[in-house]
Design a protein around this motif. Structure first.
Motif, mmCIF file in Angstrom:
data_model
loop_
_atom_site.group_PDB
_atom_site.id
_atom_site.type_symbol
_atom_site.label_atom_id
_atom_site.label_comp_id
_atom_site.label_asym_id
_atom_site.label_seq_id
_atom_site.Cartn_x
_atom_site.Cartn_y
_atom_site.Cartn_z
ATOM 1 N N LEU A 63 0.761 -0.709 0.305
ATOM 2 C CA LEU A 63 0.011 -0.062 0.264
ATOM 3 C C LEU A 63 0.974 1.427 -0.146
ATOM 4 O O LEU A 63 1.252 1.303 1.249
ATOM 5 N N GLN A 64 0.917 1.949 -0.859
ATOM 6 C CA GLN A 64 2.266 3.388 -1.272
ATOM 7 C C GLN A 64 1.348 4.258 -0.573
ATOM 8 O O GLN A 64 -0.218 4.713 -1.197
ATOM 9 N N MET A 65 1.691 4.515 0.810
ATOM 10 C CA MET A 65 0.234 6.421 0.910
ATOM 11 C C MET A 65 1.744 7.460 0.410
ATOM 12 O O MET A 65 2.202 7.880 1.342
ATOM 13 N N ASN A 66 0.821 8.485 -0.491
ATOM 14 C CA ASN A 66 1.203 10.086 -0.680
ATOM 15 C C ASN A 66 0.549 10.655 0.208
ATOM 16 O O ASN A 66 -0.650 10.487 0.641
ATOM 17 N N SER A 67 0.898 12.048 0.571
ATOM 18 C CA SER A 67 0.031 13.231 0.753
ATOM 19 C C SER A 67 -0.585 13.080 1.727
ATOM 20 O O SER A 67 -1.652 13.019 1.779
ATOM 21 N N LEU A 68 -0.044 11.775 2.705
ATOM 22 C CA LEU A 68 -0.943 11.769 3.439
ATOM 23 C C LEU A 68 -0.877 13.147 4.968
ATOM 24 O O LEU A 68 -0.118 14.564 4.651
ATOM 25 N N ASN A 69 -2.541 12.712 5.935
ATOM 26 C CA ASN A 69 -2.698 14.153 6.682
ATOM 27 C C ASN A 69 -3.143 13.326 8.122
ATOM 28 O O ASN A 69 -3.380 12.172 7.892
ATOM 29 N N PRO A 70 -3.452 14.182 9.331
ATOM 30 C CA PRO A 70 -3.088 13.145 10.297
ATOM 31 C C PRO A 70 -4.431 12.588 10.520
ATOM 32 O O PRO A 70 -4.603 11.765 10.869
ATOM 33 N N GLU A 71 -5.401 12.679 9.624
ATOM 34 C CA GLU A 71 -6.499 11.663 9.373
ATOM 35 C C GLU A 71 -6.533 10.359 9.784
ATOM 36 O O GLU A 71 -7.051 9.268 9.154
ATOM 37 N N ASP A 72 -5.660 9.964 8.455
ATOM 38 C CA ASP A 72 -4.601 9.262 8.143
ATOM 39 C C ASP A 72 -3.546 7.867 9.235
ATOM 40 O O ASP A 72 -3.908 6.594 8.874
ATOM 41 N N THR A 73 -3.940 8.535 10.193
ATOM 42 C CA THR A 73 -3.184 8.305 11.381
ATOM 43 C C THR A 73 -4.601 7.208 11.976
ATOM 44 O O THR A 73 -5.834 6.780 12.595
ATOM 45 N N ALA A 74 -3.975 5.167 11.992
ATOM 46 C CA ALA A 74 -4.178 4.363 11.601
ATOM 47 C C ALA A 74 -3.226 3.104 12.511
ATOM 48 O O ALA A 74 -2.470 3.354 11.724
ATOM 49 N N VAL A 75 -4.214 2.264 13.075
ATOM 50 C CA VAL A 75 -3.506 1.183 12.260
ATOM 51 C C VAL A 75 -3.783 -0.030 11.060
ATOM 52 O O VAL A 75 -4.827 0.105 10.757
ATOM 53 N N TYR A 76 -3.000 0.207 10.674
ATOM 54 C CA TYR A 76 -3.585 -0.099 9.227
ATOM 55 C C TYR A 76 -3.400 -1.724 9.020
ATOM 56 O O TYR A 76 -2.140 -2.608 9.504
ATOM 57 N N TYR A 77 -4.374 -2.401 8.824
ATOM 58 C CA TYR A 77 -4.232 -3.918 9.104
ATOM 59 C C TYR A 77 -4.565 -4.709 7.404
ATOM 60 O O TYR A 77 -5.197 -4.329 6.514
ATOM 61 N N CYS A 78 -3.307 -5.710 6.675
ATOM 62 C CA CYS A 78 -3.604 -6.384 5.684
ATOM 63 C C CYS A 78 -4.946 -7.318 6.181
ATOM 64 O O CYS A 78 -4.894 -8.774 7.133
ATOM 65 N N ALA A 79 -5.090 -8.269 4.765
ATOM 66 C CA ALA A 79 -6.211 -8.623 4.948
ATOM 67 C C ALA A 79 -6.366 -9.574 3.803
ATOM 68 O O ALA A 79 -6.058 -9.099 2.135
ATOM 69 N N ALA A 80 -6.613 -11.078 3.640
ATOM 70 C CA ALA A 80 -6.826 -11.903 2.421
ATOM 71 C C ALA A 80 -8.489 -12.706 2.420
ATOM 72 O O ALA A 80 -8.512 -13.015 3.703
ATOM 73 N N GLY A 81 -8.210 -12.989 1.236
ATOM 74 C CA GLY A 81 -9.813 -14.200 1.180
ATOM 75 C C GLY A 81 -10.226 -14.077 0.322
ATOM 76 O O GLY A 81 -10.011 -13.672 -1.342
ATOM 77 N N ARG A 82 -10.825 -15.051 -0.450
ATOM 78 C CA ARG A 82 -11.962 -15.785 -1.740
ATOM 79 C C ARG A 82 -12.550 -14.838 -1.865
ATOM 80 O O ARG A 82 -14.265 -15.452 -1.604
ATOM 81 N N THR A 83 -12.849 -13.391 -1.300
ATOM 82 C CA THR A 83 -14.203 -12.930 -1.544
ATOM 83 C C THR A 83 -14.760 -12.509 -3.043
ATOM 84 O O THR A 83 -14.184 -12.666 -3.959
#
Length: 124
Positions: free
Chosen positions: A80-100
């Motif tokens: 996940l390339q994240m550019n132009s970050l702002n304070p509202e992007d502050t969080a714990v980021y989780y990756c996920a996978a599934g046969r959705t």
């Protein structure tokens, strides 16, 4: 599938980070992959997803044009390339996978496997 997320950290507003999610136990082949995030006191929310065949991408409106999800099949890793970050992007980021299926690709229920999370903090 075991997922290991990494790449989080502290960055100033306007900066960039690249998150990685490495899979072990099996490949991402046939799996949709996604990133979600959870800020303090808020529910976990969808950020971005890559379809099972890797041909389609999906983004939350709040990150569209700033974040890019991609996958390296040879390395069995999602980014996940994240550019132009702002304070509202502050969080714990989780990756996920599934046969959705496509209709559930932006939902938590659509995924069976989750990484442990990586903290992203954006200072103003």
């Amino acid at each position: 599938v075991q997922l290991q997320a990494s790449g989080g950290g502290l960055v100033q507003a306007g900066g960039s980070l690249r998150l990685s999610c490495a899979a072990s136990g099996r490949t991402f082949s046939g799996y949709a992959t996604a990133w979600f995030r959870q800020a303090p006191g808020k529910e976990r929310e969808f950020v971005a997803a890559l379809s099972r065949n890797g041909g389609s991408t999906y983004y939350a409106d709040s990150v569209k044009g700033r974040f890019t999800i991609s996958r390296d099949n040879a390395k069995n890793t999602v980014y996940l390339q994240m550019n132009s970050l702002n304070p509202e992007d502050t969080a714990v980021y989780y990756c996920a996978a599934g046969r959705t299926i496509t209709s559930m690709i932006a939902t938590i229920r659509g995924y069976d496997y989750w990484g442990q999370g990586t903290q992203v903090t954006v200072s103003s």
